[in-house]
Design a protein around this motif. Structure first.
Motif, PDB file in Angstrom:
ATOM      1  N   ARG A 165     -15.450  -2.263 -14.844  1.00 22.22           N
ATOM      2  CA  ARG A 165     -15.416  -3.582 -15.481  1.00 22.22           C
ATOM      3  C   ARG A 165     -16.363  -4.535 -14.760  1.00 22.22           C
ATOM      4  N   TYR A 186     -17.681  -8.371 -14.164  1.00 22.22           N
ATOM      5  CA  TYR A 186     -17.196  -9.750 -14.266  1.00 22.22           C
ATOM      6  C   TYR A 186     -18.138 -10.639 -13.456  1.00 22.22           C
ATOM      7  N   GLN A 187     -18.024 -11.929 -13.626  1.00 21.07           N
ATOM      8  CA  GLN A 187     -18.872 -12.856 -12.863  1.00 21.07           C
ATOM      9  C   GLN A 187     -18.254 -13.091 -11.474  1.00 21.07           C
ATOM     10  N   TRP A 188     -18.822 -12.460 -10.362  1.00 23.30           N
ATOM     11  CA  TRP A 188     -20.011 -11.624 -10.411  1.00 23.30           C
ATOM     12  C   TRP A 188     -19.734 -10.423  -9.531  1.00 23.30           C
ATOM     13  N   TRP A 221     -18.222  -5.892  -9.694  1.00 26.95           N
ATOM     14  CA  TRP A 221     -17.837  -4.707 -10.450  1.00 26.95           C
ATOM     15  C   TRP A 221     -16.476  -4.198  -9.954  1.00 26.95           C
ATOM     16  N   GLU A 222     -15.625  -3.842 -10.870  1.00 23.34           N
ATOM     17  CA  GLU A 222     -14.326  -3.274 -10.540  1.00 23.34           C
ATOM     18  C   GLU A 222     -14.216  -1.887 -11.165  1.00 23.34           C
ATOM     19  N   ALA A 236     -16.641  -5.543 -19.997  1.00 23.75           N
ATOM     20  CA  ALA A 236     -16.958  -6.784 -19.295  1.00 23.75           C
ATOM     21  C   ALA A 236     -15.947  -7.850 -19.653  1.00 23.75           C
ATOM     22  N   ASP A 237     -15.904  -8.873 -18.838  1.00 18.73           N
ATOM     23  CA  ASP A 237     -14.977  -9.978 -19.085  1.00 18.73           C
ATOM     24  C   ASP A 237     -15.618 -11.086 -19.923  1.00 18.73           C
ATOM     25  N   GLU A 238     -16.432 -11.908 -19.254  1.00 15.75           N
ATOM     26  CA  GLU A 238     -16.882 -13.137 -19.902  1.00 15.75           C
ATOM     27  C   GLU A 238     -18.168 -12.972 -20.707  1.00 15.75           C
ATOM     28  N   HIS A 272     -22.932  -7.682 -19.191  1.00 15.33           N
ATOM     29  CA  HIS A 272     -23.500  -7.196 -17.937  1.00 15.33           C
ATOM     30  C   HIS A 272     -24.189  -5.852 -18.220  1.00 15.33           C
ATOM     31  N   PRO A 300     -18.205  -7.639 -23.494  1.00 14.65           N
ATOM     32  CA  PRO A 300     -16.818  -8.114 -23.581  1.00 14.65           C
ATOM     33  C   PRO A 300     -16.162  -7.591 -24.866  1.00 14.65           C
ATOM     34  N   CYS A 341     -26.594 -12.858 -16.094  1.00 13.03           N
ATOM     35  CA  CYS A 341     -25.207 -13.195 -16.440  1.00 13.03           C
ATOM     36  C   CYS A 341     -24.716 -14.473 -15.770  1.00 13.03           C
TER      37      CYS A 341
END
Length: 258
Positions: A142, A144-146, A148-149, A177-179, A182, A197, A221
């Motif tokens: 995943r 996300y800003q900013w 990686w998970e 992605a979340d928001e 990416h 997302p 991003c």
């Protein structure tokens, strides 16, 4: 005049030979990189002789006719025109077939699932069980800003900015992605895929060499884009299984690599 012509021809040949030497084959670390590099070299070995041929004709014409005070149109030669057209068609066909054979590879263009979230929020992405089944080792990555998970659903392991995968096995990373959008890019492995997302996209690879590889985001991003990076840790299968078992149900730290 002959000396000058020979000097120019030697210089052109030397330059192209040097370019070919600089692009010498380097052992690929993954199936993705192997396919892409193989295509590049295949096209390069065809392009360099053709380039040399065209440049030599250009040099010959420039030297021979530069002081011609009474130029005349080139005589019609249907056989030459047909030969040139046919040769061009054969070259383009070769490029098309070579490129297609790589582009259809599941490591370059893996099959992608449809958008699974009806409302676009990604709420239905809580489990990898919602995705098409594969025979690969699977994990969810995943963006996300900013950062990686990486999540390993079967072992209930989650990492931050570290992606651990086994060597010499097919691995599927389901990216989301979340928001904002990416893009995960692992340069040394020749692996790249966008993360959207509310959707899952698939990145598939098989890495030959254990070690640590750098991953970055290549889709702008926001303000923290330049620091959005991760370590891809490739370990042997035994080490991978031990790492998953030791960190089951908790935030994990990547294992040491050779």
């Amino acid at each position: 005049m002959d000396s000058r012509r020979s000097t120019i021809a030697v210089a052109v040949a030397g330059t192209l030979t040097g370019l070919l030497t600089l692009t010498g084959t380097v052992a690929a670390q993954s199936e993705n990189r192997d396919l892409i590099d193989g295509l590049n070299y295949q096209l390069l070995y065809v392009a360099l002789p053709l380039t040399l041929f065209v440049l030599m004709i250009l040099v010959y014409a420039a030297v021979k006719f530069h002081d011609n005070d009474d130029p005349k149109p080139t005589a019609e030669d249907p056989a030459l025109e047909i030969t040139w057209t046919a040769a061009t068609a054969i070259i383009l066909l070769f490029v098309g077939i070579s490129g297609y054979s790589v582009l259809v590879s599941p490591y370059v263009s893996p099959s992608q699932p449809a958008d699974l979230a009806a409302d676009g929020t990604g709420d239905e992405f809580g489990s990898i069980e919602d995705l098409p089944e594969t025979d690969d080792e699977e994990l969810i990555v995943r963006g996300y800003q900013w950062g990686w998970e990486a999540t390993y659903p079967e072992a209930d392991v989650t990492t931050q900015n570290e992606i651990v995968i086994p060597a010499d096995e097919d691995v599927t990373m389901w990216l989301t992605a979340d928001e904002v959008i990416h893009s995960l890019f692992i340069s040394d492995l020749g692996a790249k895929q966008d993360a959207f997302p509310g959707e899952y996209t698939r990145l598939r690879t098989s890495v030959y060499e254990t070690g640590q590889y750098d991953a970055v985001c290549t889709e702008f991003c926001g303000a923290g884009h330049s620091r959005m990076s991760a370590d891809v840790i490739v370990v042997d299968r035994e080490t991978y299984d031990e790492w998953l078992e030791e960190n089951e149900g908790e935030q994990a730290t990547a294992p040491d690599t050779p």
